[in-house]
Write an enzyme that holds these catalytic residues in place. Sequence first.
Site, mmCIF file in Angstrom:
data_model
loop_
_atom_site.group_PDB
_atom_site.id
_atom_site.type_symbol
_atom_site.label_atom_id
_atom_site.label_comp_id
_atom_site.label_asym_id
_atom_site.label_seq_id
_atom_site.Cartn_x
_atom_site.Cartn_y
_atom_site.Cartn_z
ATOM 1 N N GLU A 91 0.622 -1.315 -0.086
ATOM 2 C CA GLU A 91 0.038 0.140 -0.004
ATOM 3 C C GLU A 91 0.736 1.223 0.073
ATOM 4 O O GLU A 91 0.427 2.115 0.816
ATOM 5 C CB GLU A 91 -1.108 -0.077 1.254
ATOM 6 C CG GLU A 91 -1.929 -1.101 1.084
ATOM 7 C CD GLU A 91 -2.673 -1.500 2.396
ATOM 8 O OE1 GLU A 91 -2.643 -0.581 3.252
ATOM 9 O OE2 GLU A 91 -3.448 -2.531 2.616
ATOM 10 N N GLU A 144 -5.966 -10.512 -1.229
ATOM 11 C CA GLU A 144 -7.020 -10.159 -0.049
ATOM 12 C C GLU A 144 -8.652 -10.288 -0.383
ATOM 13 O O GLU A 144 -9.015 -9.060 -0.319
ATOM 14 C CB GLU A 144 -6.537 -9.117 0.651
ATOM 15 C CG GLU A 144 -5.028 -9.104 1.246
ATOM 16 C CD GLU A 144 -4.522 -7.768 1.850
ATOM 17 O OE1 GLU A 144 -5.437 -7.197 2.241
ATOM 18 O OE2 GLU A 144 -3.231 -7.794 2.016
HETATM 19 O O1 G3I Z 1 -3.942 -7.769 19.060
HETATM 20 C C1 G3I Z 1 -4.670 -6.602 19.491
HETATM 21 C C2 G3I Z 1 -5.664 -7.099 20.748
HETATM 22 O O2 G3I Z 1 -4.421 -7.261 21.847
HETATM 23 C C3 G3I Z 1 -6.359 -5.768 21.245
HETATM 24 O O3 G3I Z 1 -7.071 -6.375 22.401
HETATM 25 C C4 G3I Z 1 -7.330 -5.575 20.184
HETATM 26 C C5 G3I Z 1 -8.188 -4.398 20.557
HETATM 27 O O4 G3I Z 1 -8.735 -3.514 19.250
HETATM 28 O O5 G3I Z 1 -6.790 -5.118 19.143
HETATM 29 C C6 G3I Z 1 -5.839 -6.270 18.529
HETATM 30 O O6 G3I Z 1 -5.152 -5.784 17.389
HETATM 31 C C7 G3I Z 1 -6.228 -5.849 16.189
HETATM 32 C C8 G3I Z 1 -5.299 -6.721 15.176
HETATM 33 O O7 G3I Z 1 -6.131 -6.503 13.973
HETATM 34 C C9 G3I Z 1 -5.396 -8.100 15.370
HETATM 35 O O8 G3I Z 1 -6.657 -8.720 15.665
HETATM 36 C C10 G3I Z 1 -6.082 -4.410 15.884
HETATM 37 O O9 G3I Z 1 -6.848 -3.402 16.645
HETATM 38 C C11 G3I Z 1 -6.836 -4.401 14.544
HETATM 39 O O10 G3I Z 1 -6.507 -2.892 13.997
HETATM 40 C C12 G3I Z 1 -6.037 -5.305 13.403
HETATM 41 O O11 G3I Z 1 -6.738 -5.227 12.342
HETATM 42 C C13 G3I Z 1 -6.021 -5.717 11.109
HETATM 43 C C14 G3I Z 1 -5.723 -4.610 10.244
HETATM 44 O O12 G3I Z 1 -4.961 -5.216 9.102
HETATM 45 C C15 G3I Z 1 -4.783 -3.780 10.632
HETATM 46 O O13 G3I Z 1 -3.381 -4.336 10.840
HETATM 47 C C16 G3I Z 1 -7.182 -6.828 10.390
HETATM 48 O O14 G3I Z 1 -7.020 -7.921 11.364
HETATM 49 C C17 G3I Z 1 -6.370 -7.511 9.035
HETATM 50 O O15 G3I Z 1 -7.339 -8.178 8.500
HETATM 51 C C18 G3I Z 1 -6.228 -6.074 8.318
HETATM 52 O O16 G3I Z 1 -5.492 -6.703 7.171
HETATM 53 C C19 G3I Z 1 -5.139 -5.715 6.090
HETATM 54 C C20 G3I Z 1 -3.786 -6.204 5.269
HETATM 55 O O17 G3I Z 1 -2.835 -6.395 6.460
HETATM 56 C C21 G3I Z 1 -3.397 -5.326 4.505
HETATM 57 N N1 G3I Z 1 -4.431 -4.929 3.638
HETATM 58 C C22 G3I Z 1 -5.579 -4.408 3.926
HETATM 59 C C23 G3I Z 1 -6.325 -5.325 5.166
HETATM 60 C C24 G3I Z 1 -7.345 -5.162 5.616
HETATM 61 O O18 G3I Z 1 -7.389 -3.769 6.480
#
Ligand code: G3I
Length: 369
Positions: free
Chosen positions: A155, A260
């Site tokens: 990205e 994805e």
């Molecule tokens: O691990 C923490 C946990 O400790 C905490 O209690 C909880 C509370 O919000 O958050 C957890 O982290 C979350 C993480 O996913 C793991 O579940 C984050 O808040 C959340 O923002 C994160 O979202 C991920 C996002 O990327 C940001 O990294 C999504 O699961 C994941 O599907 C998404 O994937 C991205 C690709 O990497 C890149 N392209 C877009 C795609 C969708 O956004």
Amino acid sequence: MKPTFYPGVLALLLAGCAQPQPGSLKDALKNKFYIGTALSVAQFTGADTLSERVARENFSAVAPENCMKSMYLQPREGEFFFDEADRFVAWGEANSMWITGHCLVWHSQAPQWLCVDENGNNVSSEVLAARLKSHITAVASRYRGRIKGWDVVNEAILDDGSWRRSKLYEILGEELIPLAFQYAHEADPNAELYYNDYSMALEAKRNAAVQLVKTLKERGLRIDAVGMQGHIGMDYPAVEEFEKSLLAFAEAGVKVMVTELDLTVLPSPQPDVGAAVEATFGYQKELNPYADGLPDSVATAWTSRMADFFRLFLKHRDKITRVTLWGVCDDDSWRNNWPVPGRTDYALLFDRSGNAKPVVNEIIGQASR
Ligand code: G3I
């Protein structure tokens, strides 16, 4: 003596099991392209056995949904945390999957220390380049020969085709991407290397990504494929525009991966939102219309649109090497929480009980024709 079956007990047992699958997706697509899924930590550590089983039985490739992002792997400079990534790779190997690493460089989910010094000021381009090199080298060399391909940069292009003005870009400028590809190749010369982005069907983004591929190739750097993320909706993008991008990338001399894939049925608070994780909106009941189930008419429209995309992928199977769903079952999908948190979406190929949706049968049928 035959065992005695009590109908009530049998019914209870059956209710607890997922319905029989119509046939294996991965077998049907075996000679076409890898069919992959993203795994959460719960799925490869034994906490979510339902999705783990569905992933194991139906998919031939895996990507880590979160555990290989730099903020998790190197939360503090020089302190690496590989436990989850190691378990992810071991799970992939134990189940004979094509394993992709996601992702080496991404402006989001990067550790806070990466771009700044102890006073919070941006570091020099030399320092940032050295930090990126050290991160990429540590990660890609640890899994050398085991992770088959890397999303090297994720990205970095905006929807209008310009470079994303992230801190990484502010400090390193356009050299950011060539440097990342160079470091990744040095760390694992046999690994495939990809550029990965969302909304790739947009013309401006398509052109910018084609130019990026050409630039990397002109400079003698390895790039094997472009990853088209495929976070799509019921009315965006047009299949034809997706196809134009797919053809443009192939024409530029790389393979295409749909990295994805998920198809949301939910109303969007803004048009074609792509997948910019920072774009979020507050919960409103009217934005969550299917909390109690999906009406048949909507489910049918969803099936038809997902089938259209797979028809396109199969038509271009000579150019596509992998199609990866971003999650296993509907309740695993990040779509339930983005761009509005706490909704009920139906974005993936398997429902909340682990049953294959009708589209799976359709894809299997398409693949056999
Ligand atoms: O691990 C923490 C946990 O400790 C905490 O209690 C909880 C509370 O919000 O958050 C957890 O982290 C979350 C993480 O996913 C793991 O579940 C984050 O808040 C959340 O923002 C994160 O979202 C991920 C996002 O990327 C940001 O990294 C999504 O699961 C994941 O599907 C998404 O994937 C991205 C690709 O990497 C890149 N392209 C877009 C795609 C969708 O956004």
